[in-house]
Design a protein around this motif. Sequence first.
Motif, PDB file in Angstrom:
ATOM      1  N   SER A  17       6.004  -6.983   0.602  1.00 53.68           N
ATOM      2  CA  SER A  17       6.620  -8.313   0.540  1.00 53.68           C
ATOM      3  C   SER A  17       6.148  -9.196   1.692  1.00 53.68           C
ATOM      4  O   SER A  17       5.777 -10.357   1.487  1.00 53.68           O
ATOM      5  N   GLY A  18       6.132  -8.659   2.922  1.00 55.73           N
ATOM      6  CA  GLY A  18       5.691  -9.457   4.062  1.00 55.73           C
ATOM      7  C   GLY A  18       4.233  -9.853   3.969  1.00 55.73           C
ATOM      8  O   GLY A  18       3.858 -10.998   4.242  1.00 55.73           O
ATOM      9  N   LEU A  19       3.389  -8.914   3.574  1.00 55.72           N
ATOM     10  CA  LEU A  19       1.956  -9.199   3.487  1.00 55.72           C
ATOM     11  C   LEU A  19       1.636 -10.177   2.364  1.00 55.72           C
ATOM     12  O   LEU A  19       0.796 -11.074   2.522  1.00 55.72           O
ATOM     13  N   LEU A  20       2.294 -10.008   1.209  1.00 50.18           N
ATOM     14  CA  LEU A  20       2.042 -10.923   0.097  1.00 50.18           C
ATOM     15  C   LEU A  20       2.541 -12.326   0.433  1.00 50.18           C
ATOM     16  O   LEU A  20       1.869 -13.329   0.137  1.00 50.18           O
ATOM     17  N   GLY A  98       3.295  -9.020 -26.189  1.00 51.35           N
ATOM     18  CA  GLY A  98       2.025  -8.768 -25.518  1.00 51.35           C
ATOM     19  C   GLY A  98       2.106  -8.311 -24.078  1.00 51.35           C
ATOM     20  O   GLY A  98       1.068  -8.067 -23.459  1.00 51.35           O
ATOM     21  N   ARG A  99       3.299  -8.194 -23.502  1.00 48.40           N
ATOM     22  CA  ARG A  99       3.395  -7.810 -22.090  1.00 48.40           C
ATOM     23  C   ARG A  99       3.122  -6.326 -21.898  1.00 48.40           C
ATOM     24  O   ARG A  99       3.357  -5.497 -22.780  1.00 48.40           O
ATOM     25  N   ARG A 100       2.655  -5.984 -20.696  1.00 47.95           N
ATOM     26  CA  ARG A 100       2.363  -4.603 -20.336  1.00 47.95           C
ATOM     27  C   ARG A 100       2.644  -4.415 -18.857  1.00 47.95           C
ATOM     28  O   ARG A 100       3.068  -5.352 -18.180  1.00 47.95           O
ATOM     29  N   VAL A 101       2.407  -3.221 -18.332  1.00 49.92           N
ATOM     30  CA  VAL A 101       2.532  -2.954 -16.902  1.00 49.92           C
ATOM     31  C   VAL A 101       1.255  -2.261 -16.437  1.00 49.92           C
ATOM     32  O   VAL A 101       0.438  -1.826 -17.249  1.00 49.92           O
ATOM     33  N   TRP A 102       1.091  -2.166 -15.108  1.00 47.83           N
ATOM     34  CA  TRP A 102      -0.074  -1.509 -14.508  1.00 47.83           C
ATOM     35  C   TRP A 102       0.389  -0.394 -13.578  1.00 47.83           C
ATOM     36  O   TRP A 102       1.381  -0.554 -12.851  1.00 47.83           O
ATOM     37  N   VAL A 103      -0.350   0.703 -13.567  1.00 46.29           N
ATOM     38  CA  VAL A 103      -0.167   1.747 -12.559  1.00 46.29           C
ATOM     39  C   VAL A 103      -1.167   1.486 -11.441  1.00 46.29           C
ATOM     40  O   VAL A 103      -2.388   1.542 -11.648  1.00 46.29           O
ATOM     41  N   TYR A 104      -0.641   1.158 -10.268  1.00 47.85           N
ATOM     42  CA  TYR A 104      -1.466   0.902  -9.078  1.00 47.85           C
ATOM     43  C   TYR A 104      -0.538   1.075  -7.889  1.00 47.85           C
ATOM     44  O   TYR A 104       0.411   0.315  -7.711  1.00 47.85           O
ATOM     45  N   ALA A 105      -0.767   2.083  -7.093  1.00 43.80           N
ATOM     46  CA  ALA A 105       0.188   2.498  -6.077  1.00 43.80           C
ATOM     47  C   ALA A 105       0.424   1.426  -5.027  1.00 43.80           C
ATOM     48  O   ALA A 105      -0.482   0.667  -4.662  1.00 43.80           O
ATOM     49  N   GLN A 106       1.661   1.384  -4.513  1.00 41.18           N
ATOM     50  CA  GLN A 106       2.005   0.445  -3.457  1.00 41.18           C
ATOM     51  C   GLN A 106       1.091   0.623  -2.247  1.00 41.18           C
ATOM     52  O   GLN A 106       0.743  -0.352  -1.576  1.00 41.18           O
ATOM     53  N   THR A 107       0.703   1.858  -1.949  1.00 35.33           N
ATOM     54  CA  THR A 107      -0.215   2.081  -0.825  1.00 35.33           C
ATOM     55  C   THR A 107      -1.503   1.296  -1.000  1.00 35.33           C
ATOM     56  O   THR A 107      -2.048   0.750  -0.033  1.00 35.33           O
ATOM     57  N   GLU A 108      -1.988   1.205  -2.239  1.00 35.59           N
ATOM     58  CA  GLU A 108      -3.234   0.479  -2.492  1.00 35.59           C
ATOM     59  C   GLU A 108      -3.016  -1.023  -2.400  1.00 35.59           C
ATOM     60  O   GLU A 108      -3.879  -1.752  -1.901  1.00 35.59           O
ATOM     61  N   VAL A 109      -1.885  -1.512  -2.889  1.00 36.74           N
ATOM     62  CA  VAL A 109      -1.556  -2.936  -2.739  1.00 36.74           C
ATOM     63  C   VAL A 109      -1.534  -3.316  -1.265  1.00 36.74           C
ATOM     64  O   VAL A 109      -2.103  -4.341  -0.854  1.00 36.74           O
ATOM     65  N   VAL A 110      -0.886  -2.484  -0.450  1.00 30.52           N
ATOM     66  CA  VAL A 110      -0.793  -2.758   0.978  1.00 30.52           C
ATOM     67  C   VAL A 110      -2.177  -2.738   1.624  1.00 30.52           C
ATOM     68  O   VAL A 110      -2.512  -3.624   2.429  1.00 30.52           O
ATOM     69  N   LYS A 111      -3.003  -1.750   1.303  1.00 32.11           N
ATOM     70  CA  LYS A 111      -4.356  -1.697   1.868  1.00 32.11           C
ATOM     71  C   LYS A 111      -5.142  -2.965   1.535  1.00 32.11           C
ATOM     72  O   LYS A 111      -5.850  -3.518   2.388  1.00 32.11           O
ATOM     73  N   ASP A 112      -5.040  -3.418   0.295  1.00 35.05           N
ATOM     74  CA  ASP A 112      -5.764  -4.622  -0.113  1.00 35.05           C
ATOM     75  C   ASP A 112      -5.286  -5.843   0.671  1.00 35.05           C
ATOM     76  O   ASP A 112      -6.095  -6.659   1.138  1.00 35.05           O
ATOM     77  N   LEU A 113      -3.971  -5.977   0.820  1.00 32.27           N
ATOM     78  CA  LEU A 113      -3.423  -7.145   1.518  1.00 32.27           C
ATOM     79  C   LEU A 113      -3.711  -7.086   3.013  1.00 32.27           C
ATOM     80  O   LEU A 113      -3.993  -8.126   3.630  1.00 32.27           O
ATOM     81  N   VAL A 114      -3.654  -5.902   3.613  1.00 29.16           N
ATOM     82  CA  VAL A 114      -3.988  -5.772   5.037  1.00 29.16           C
ATOM     83  C   VAL A 114      -5.437  -6.178   5.277  1.00 29.16           C
ATOM     84  O   VAL A 114      -5.751  -6.933   6.212  1.00 29.16           O
ATOM     85  N   ALA A 115      -6.342  -5.690   4.450  1.00 29.26           N
ATOM     86  CA  ALA A 115      -7.758  -6.013   4.620  1.00 29.26           C
ATOM     87  C   ALA A 115      -8.001  -7.518   4.532  1.00 29.26           C
ATOM     88  O   ALA A 115      -8.743  -8.090   5.342  1.00 29.26           O
ATOM     89  N   LEU A 116      -7.364  -8.176   3.575  1.00 21.55           N
ATOM     90  CA  LEU A 116      -7.515  -9.631   3.448  1.00 21.55           C
ATOM     91  C   LEU A 116      -6.933 -10.353   4.646  1.00 21.55           C
ATOM     92  O   LEU A 116      -7.526 -11.308   5.163  1.00 21.55           O
TER      93      LEU A 116
END
Length: 401
Positions: A17-20, A98-116
């Motif tokens: 939440s903070g990083l996003l 038409g809606r769906r969901v994605w499997v993508y771990a919170q750890t990966e979301v955080v890594k992506d946001l930290v890098a940016l």
Amino acid sequence: MTHPRHTQVAIVGAGPSGLLLARLLHRAGVDCVVLESRDRAYVEQRQRAGILEQSTVDTLREAGAADRLDREGIPHDGIELRFDGRRHRIDFPSLTGGRRVWVYAQTEVVKDLVALQLEDGPPLHFDAPVHAVEGADTDRPVVRYGHQGEERLLDCDYVIGCDGYHGVVRRAVPAGVMRVHERTYPYSWLGILADAPPVYDELIYAHSERGFALASMRSPHVSRLYLQVPNGEDPAAWPEEKIWDELDLRLGADAGWRLTRGPVTAKSVLPMRSSVTEPMRWGRVLLAGDAAHIVPPTGAKGLNLAASDVTVLAAALAAHYGDGDASLLDSYSDTCLRRVWRAEQFSYFMTSTLHTPTEHSSFDTRLQVAQLERIARSHHAAAELAENYTGVALQPFALQP
């Protein structure tokens, strides 16, 4: 990285939440600083949620933080319910338009946001514990924090608490100003990560007289699995063979069904509780994510509610600094709480329908099975579950102030 003494928005906590929020504010031209008490390695390794709603994915794309998600995320068009020796699939697109969901771990979301953030974002300081927030009811609150052995001050216009339920920011609010609604469940989850390919290409939610079980995944080669266990259970009491045997018993819809086994690489017990803090704002302090609300993981709502909070908050702050319109900030708490309570209700429904407490009677169990049968037989009941699971669609965040 420099240590500014003033910023428009101080964000406490470098979880998702903070990083996003920092990323959205940066792209909207709003100054902010992120302070995180832990080091980078710890933040990027915290195991949490793995299901992203469509609105969360859309927000990450708007923020320019979804390149790896789009390459490596696993789209899911449904879940499977297992109960009373039967299997029933809930097809999300056909039930939700038409809606769906994605499997993508919170750890990966955080890594992506930290890098940016470290590449081209506003200041992000790890190992920077916040000691106090002062003057929350004034026009210029001050954040006291430590970094590199020094006590530092950061004055700002607003302080955003993204530091969890036990964080410092909540303590800046006087006792009695906010009301906390809570529920504690009489069971926990034993969760494991295993180097084993998932046996099914979607999530399996299993109701059993032995207790609840969930089969999920982190990748095509890594499984994430959960067992309902009593509160206070010691993970050491569950050797690998015992875990796999119990998972097979609870998840098996027929006698021949078995999981693919592999080495267990992580094991922990997760308590189950619900909590909502009202309102989510006091003075110049605003709460987001787990600092404001906690849901049991059965409904896959924790990370998605956090993303929803900061999407609303980023739009409100952009409007405030862009054209002086404070109306979205003033309505922030009410706007978010409407979705929070809906998610709490759905998470409670999923939790209470699928879990079997030790004091459960046969009557209680048959009521649960009757509810699951209704979902399997009724288009309307299945559509309600699918709509809640995939999430309420949000208006995209306007990146230009």
